[in-house]
Design a protein around this motif. Sequence first.
Motif, PDB file in Angstrom:
ATOM      1  N   ALA A 225      -1.896  49.113  11.773  1.00 39.04           N
ATOM      2  CA  ALA A 225      -2.346  47.761  12.124  1.00 39.04           C
ATOM      3  C   ALA A 225      -2.754  46.986  10.872  1.00 39.04           C
ATOM      4  CB  ALA A 225      -3.498  47.830  13.118  1.00 39.04           C
TER       5      ALA A 225
ATOM      6  N   ARG B 225       0.421  46.004   8.992  1.00 40.93           N
ATOM      7  CA  ARG B 225       1.099  44.925   9.730  1.00 40.93           C
ATOM      8  C   ARG B 225       0.392  43.592   9.509  1.00 40.93           C
ATOM      9  NH1 ARG B 225      -0.371  45.447  15.421  1.00 40.93           N
ATOM     10  NH2 ARG B 225      -2.211  44.545  14.483  1.00 40.93           N
TER      11      ARG B 225
ATOM     12  N   SER C  29       4.606  48.804  14.969  1.00 44.35           N
ATOM     13  CA  SER C  29       3.366  48.637  15.739  1.00 44.35           C
ATOM     14  C   SER C  29       3.658  48.537  17.230  1.00 44.35           C
ATOM     15  CB  SER C  29       2.614  47.378  15.281  1.00 44.35           C
ATOM     16  OG  SER C  29       2.203  47.504  13.942  1.00 44.35           O
TER      17      SER C  29
ATOM     18  N   LEU D  10       1.800  51.735  18.583  1.00 45.93           N
ATOM     19  CA  LEU D  10       0.382  51.513  18.858  1.00 45.93           C
ATOM     20  C   LEU D  10       0.130  51.404  20.356  1.00 45.93           C
ATOM     21  CD1 LEU D  10      -0.642  49.070  15.988  1.00 45.93           C
ATOM     22  CD2 LEU D  10      -0.852  51.563  16.097  1.00 45.93           C
TER      23      LEU D  10
END
Length: 147
Positions: A91, A94, A121, A125
């Motif tokens: 994260a 990104r 992601s 994620l």
Amino acid sequence: MTSCATVAAQEYRRRKASIDAAVAAGRFARVDGERVLANWLAIALSAGATPEQCGGAPHAWQQEIGLADIFARHVLLQEGPAAHVWHAELARARDKAREKLHARPGDADAIRRYLTLQNLSDWLLPGPPSSSEEGGPGVVSQERLAA
């Protein structure tokens, strides 16, 4: 190998080269580089990449031990950083790529970096896929970024 695994293994190898260069230049200590790199190995393995596809030490270890891909991935993931740690690293990367993209709109490398990390992601994620600035869900396309 899936697209996700291919992209994640390429990202691991790119980050390893970058970290190796930074350590060689004295920008940070090897131990700090290895800690960051462990996150990217966990990301690649979680995406389905094998130690062989990641190359380097993970593959050498797998060959030395003689484990099949699935078992080697399992051991490396169990011994590596916890999921919430590598989630945070992905994260962070990104978000940093998004900032660079906004600072350099139209820069092909910034677009490519952001798309790579945004797609990883979205694939890896937890939670729903992220949204672009336009509010649309899912994977961000280069066409949407250029608009």
